[in-house]
Write an enzyme that holds these catalytic residues in place. Structure first.
Site, PDB file in Angstrom:
ATOM      1  N   ASP A  95     -10.318   5.672  19.598  1.00 55.45           N
ATOM      2  CA  ASP A  95      -9.107   6.020  20.330  1.00 55.45           C
ATOM      3  C   ASP A  95      -9.384   7.057  21.419  1.00 55.45           C
ATOM      4  O   ASP A  95      -9.673   8.212  21.125  1.00 55.45           O
ATOM      5  CB  ASP A  95      -8.092   6.573  19.316  1.00 55.45           C
ATOM      6  CG  ASP A  95      -6.773   6.948  19.941  1.00 55.45           C
ATOM      7  OD1 ASP A  95      -6.497   6.506  21.077  1.00 55.45           O
ATOM      8  OD2 ASP A  95      -6.006   7.680  19.290  1.00 55.45           O
ATOM      9  N   ASP A 301      -5.572   4.502  27.526  1.00 52.49           N
ATOM     10  CA  ASP A 301      -5.593   4.790  26.090  1.00 52.49           C
ATOM     11  C   ASP A 301      -5.966   3.548  25.282  1.00 52.49           C
ATOM     12  O   ASP A 301      -5.161   2.627  25.141  1.00 52.49           O
ATOM     13  CB  ASP A 301      -4.219   5.314  25.670  1.00 52.49           C
ATOM     14  CG  ASP A 301      -4.157   5.739  24.214  1.00 52.49           C
ATOM     15  OD1 ASP A 301      -5.191   5.668  23.522  1.00 52.49           O
ATOM     16  OD2 ASP A 301      -3.065   6.141  23.768  1.00 52.49           O
TER      17      ASP A 301
END
Length: 412
Positions: A95, A301
């Site tokens: 992430d 992201d």
């Protein structure tokens, strides 16, 4: 797959050349598609808003009912990471929107039996573990949390091994994490975003018998484990090159990039906020013609699925692609909507697109002929480009020069 030798230079003098040579020591991490994945666009949207602390500001009209999220459907890609000596293997969400590494501890299932579904770290099986007494907790906007205590140990991913890596051992997890298919999170964001804080660094390093790295990103840089301080991300979408022969439906490459994954040259954009991998968007068009009059900053992201825009912008784009706001389901559009064309983003003098077909997601239950839109809303003022964007554009995260390189993916 070997990475071709190539020297890629940025378009501005402030950013030097990146040497993309696999033989020089770059490392690939194959990303695996969640075999149990079922599309859940409402859950993706709500998860994103929780992550950035905006979900509680939504009115029922803006997003319909607050869903009971089957969170395991939110994770499509994960990497295999080993922790300890010998390594205990975990499925971790890689992430770029967060900075911390954490996994469940053996104590986790004492508080909730659901935790037993996950691989839990057993410190008694590692000869290199250093457990710290420092408590650790991450809180999210909806009140969901992960908490436990800190530890230091060896980690392995691909062919990289990092000694004395700080990570969180989660003794308690709220339901959104307990129901997730992944075991934990492998944060690749900036240290300023980290919630893992050692109370007495010197004392901890004395126990660990060496320097401790607080984030994976700082570990890679401080230990000079890769030939260049960059990592490239490619996520497969079914119409690009075949999946990596080493397995997985995508890849993170640390220390280099894979030029076979994209077309043309990379355009590098400077980071506008050192807390996130955040860059500037100069404009948004539909089918290269209809100007949406949208500009601002966006976060790239890998831990988010959808395209997230401020409410007014999301409304404008959704109306342009034929979506309507359902009071219960959010933005939906006919499943047979036009899938030819693209949503185009102007950044750094170049255009980066998301194909229209990727804006039409899974069918809405009990609403025949209607599908969810990949464009959703946030009450905030920053856009978030998740996997829908990354599947269409190769991304290079340049740590040294605080920039992101983008190029359209190579399609068959």
């Amino acid at each position: 797959m070997k990475i071709p030798k190539a020297t890629l230079c940025t378009l501005t003098a402030s950013i030097s050349c990146i040497v993309g040579v696999a033989e020089a020591g770059a490392f690939k991490v194959p990303i695996h598609r969640n075999e149990r994945h079922r599309p859940n666009t409402r859950a993706h949207a709500f998860k994103t808003l929780k992550k950035y602390g905006h979900h509680h500001r939504l009115s029922p009209r803006a997003f319909g009912r607050q869903p009971v999220t089957d969170v395991e459907n939110d994770v499509e890609y994960y990497g295999i990471v080993g922790i300890g000596t010998p390594p205990q293997m975990f499925k971790l969400d890689m992430d770029t929107g967060s900075s911390d590494l954490w996994v469940p501890s053996l104590k986790c299932d004492r508080h909730n039996i659901k935790c037993a579904r996950h691989t839990r770290f057993n410190p008694s099986l590692s000869s290199t573990i250093v457990e710290l007494q420092t408590p650790w907790k991450i809180g999210y906007g909806d009140g969901s949390t992960v908490s436990g205590h800190l530890a230091v140990d060896r980690i392995e991913f691909a062919e990289i091994a990092i000694e004395n890596q700080l990570f969180g051992m989660a003794d308690r997890e709220s339901s959104s994490f307990l129901d997730d298919v992944v075991d934990g999170v492998f944060g690749l964001g900036f240290p300023s975003l980290s919630a893992l804080i050692i109370e007495n660094q010197k004392e901890a390093e004395a126990k660990a018998k060496g320097p401790i790295s607080n984030t994976v990103l700082s570990s890679i840089l401080n230990h000079e484990l890769v030939p260049a301080p960059v990592f490239g991300v490619w996520l497969g979408n079914g119409d690009g090159p075949t999946t990596d022969p080493n397995g997985g439906d995508g890849e993170f490459i640390f220390g280099s990039i894979d030029t076979s994954r994209f077309e043309g040259e990379l355009t590098f954009l400077p980071i506008t906020n050192r807390k996130y991998w955040q860059i500037k968007v100069d404009g948004v068009k539909l089918d290269r013609q209809m100007d949406m009059s949208i500009h601002g900053d966006t976060i790239i992201d890998t831990g988010t699925t959808l395209l997230v825009f401020p409410i007014a912008h999301a409304k404008k784009i959704n109306k342009a692609i034929g979506a309507v706001s359902d009071p219960w389901e959010g933005w939906v559009l006919p499943c047979d909507s036009n899938r030819v064309g693209s949503l185009d983003f102007e950044m750094g003098g170049s255009r980066f697109s998301v194909q229209r077909k990727d804006l039409v997601r899974e069918q809405v239950k009990n609403k025949a002929g209607w599908c969810y839109s990949a464009v959703t809303a946030t009450p905030g003022d920053v856009m978030i480009f998740g996997d829908v964007f990354i599947r269409n554009n190769y991304c290079v995260f340049d740590v040294e020069h605080l920039s992101i390189g983008l190029a359209p993916i190579r399609r068959q």
